[in-house]
Design an enzyme around this catalytic site. Structure first.
Site, PDB file in Angstrom:
ATOM      1  N   SER A  59       0.801  -1.225   0.000  1.00  0.00           N
ATOM      2  CA  SER A  59       0.000   0.000   0.000  1.00  0.00           C
ATOM      3  C   SER A  59       0.835   1.276   0.000  1.00  0.00           C
ATOM      4  O   SER A  59       0.298   2.354  -0.256  1.00  0.00           O
ATOM      5  CB  SER A  59      -0.939   0.016   1.215  1.00  0.00           C
ATOM      6  OG  SER A  59      -0.205   0.099   2.416  1.00  0.00           O
ATOM      7  N   LYS A 132       0.845   4.677   6.796  1.00  0.00           N
ATOM      8  CA  LYS A 132       0.326   5.516   5.711  1.00  0.00           C
ATOM      9  C   LYS A 132       0.978   6.898   5.805  1.00  0.00           C
ATOM     10  O   LYS A 132       1.708   7.206   6.737  1.00  0.00           O
ATOM     11  CB  LYS A 132      -1.200   5.677   5.815  1.00  0.00           C
ATOM     12  CG  LYS A 132      -1.987   4.373   5.896  1.00  0.00           C
ATOM     13  CD  LYS A 132      -1.998   3.595   4.592  1.00  0.00           C
ATOM     14  CE  LYS A 132      -2.829   2.313   4.733  1.00  0.00           C
ATOM     15  NZ  LYS A 132      -2.754   1.462   3.526  1.00  0.00           N
TER      16      LYS A 132
END
Length: 290
Positions: A59, A132
């Site tokens: 990701s 993230k």
């Protein structure tokens, strides 16, 4: 040799015995003690200061690849809040789906190794540990897209050169799956941050799973330490320097409650002193000096 004399000029036997009682322990006895001290230091550093995290998914490609290990500073957000553009590790809320596949239950040796690895910060992450990039802060207005297909924060478009694989624009949005690049404007709630993965095509992030409370942030990932061929710093991209603050400040939120590192620092001092003054440490350092 200087001898200690009593009032009559004779050698004091009690002083001689006290010197004998202060003999240093043999090296073979001291080494296990040093191993325990080193393990305690590793646990304290992992708990309060730094921790290594394994990257289990794609990701954050191509900034972070599967199998990379990053160092996370767990102290920095005890003195300030996250900033836009920083890469953070956090615990997902109930809305966030696990990002790692469930593995078969290991045997006793596997469980023991995983427990030790978790204590010193080298094991695989848990199902609710995510990494993230911070895109929006409390009060920010985040949406996609402008005429050029860019994410905007408070009306300022981001030139995200680190995004190599972006989501297509023409996929219908799904409230529970981040498949489309487009999403409606989100006003980041007080005490929370809006995070997104750099690989937007596969990242399941705040676009569909919602913002993350700042109190859930474990720390800032600041460097890639493994493999050695990928050593690099995780700096803040320049595009975030152009982002203005929110037009209307977010309501004041109570400061997040995080564990203070003071206890770890206090415990580290005596352990470090013990290691420094040990016979084995002096033996190793003297041999290196020669």
């Amino acid at each position: 040799m200087v001898q200690t004399l009593d009032e009559g000029g004779a050698v004091d036997p009690w002083r001689r015995r006290s010197r004998r009682g202060r003999r240093q322990m043999p090296l073979w006895q001291e080494l296990p003690l040093l191993l325990v001290v080193a393990f305690c230091l590793a646990v304290l550093i992992r708990t309060f200061l730094l921790q290594a995290f394994f990257i289990p998914s794609g990701s954050m490609e191509d900034t972070l690849l599967v199998g990379d290990r990053v160092l996370v500073n767990k102290v920095v957000y005890d003195v300030r809040d996250p900033k836009r553009g920083e890469v953070v590790v956090f615990r997902g809320t109930d809305r966030w789906a696990p990002q790692v596949d469930e593995e078969p239950a290991p045997g006793f040796v596997g469980k023991l190794g995983r427990t030790v690895g978790d204590l010193v910060g080298v094991s695989r992450p848990g199902e609710k540990d995510f990494i993230k990039r911070v895109i929006g802060l409390p009060g920010d207005r985040v949406k996609c897209c402008d005429a050029q297909g860019r994410v905007t924060v408070n009306g300022t478009p981001l030139d995200e050169t680190y995004v190599v694989r972006d989501s297509p624009l023409d996929i219908p949005p799904n409230p529970r799956e981040c498949r489309s690049r487009r999403f409606e404007e989100v006003v980041v709630p007080p005490g929370q941050i809006f995070v997104m993965g750099d690989h937007r095509l596969v990242s399941q992030d705040a676009r569909c799973q919602g913002p993350v409370p700042i109190e859930n942030v474990v720390g800032r990932a600041f460097t890639v330490v493994w493999p050695s061929s990928r050593w690099s710093a995780l700096s803040v991209p320049e595009t975030f320097a152009d982002v203005r603050g929110p037009a209307v400040a977010a309501p004041d939120a109570p400061p997040p409650v995080r564990p203070t590192p003071e206890g770890g620092v206090v415990l580290l001092l005596p352990l470090t002193a013990a290691l420094w003054g040990s016979r084995a440490f002096r033996t190793v350092t003297s041999s290196r000096a020669t």
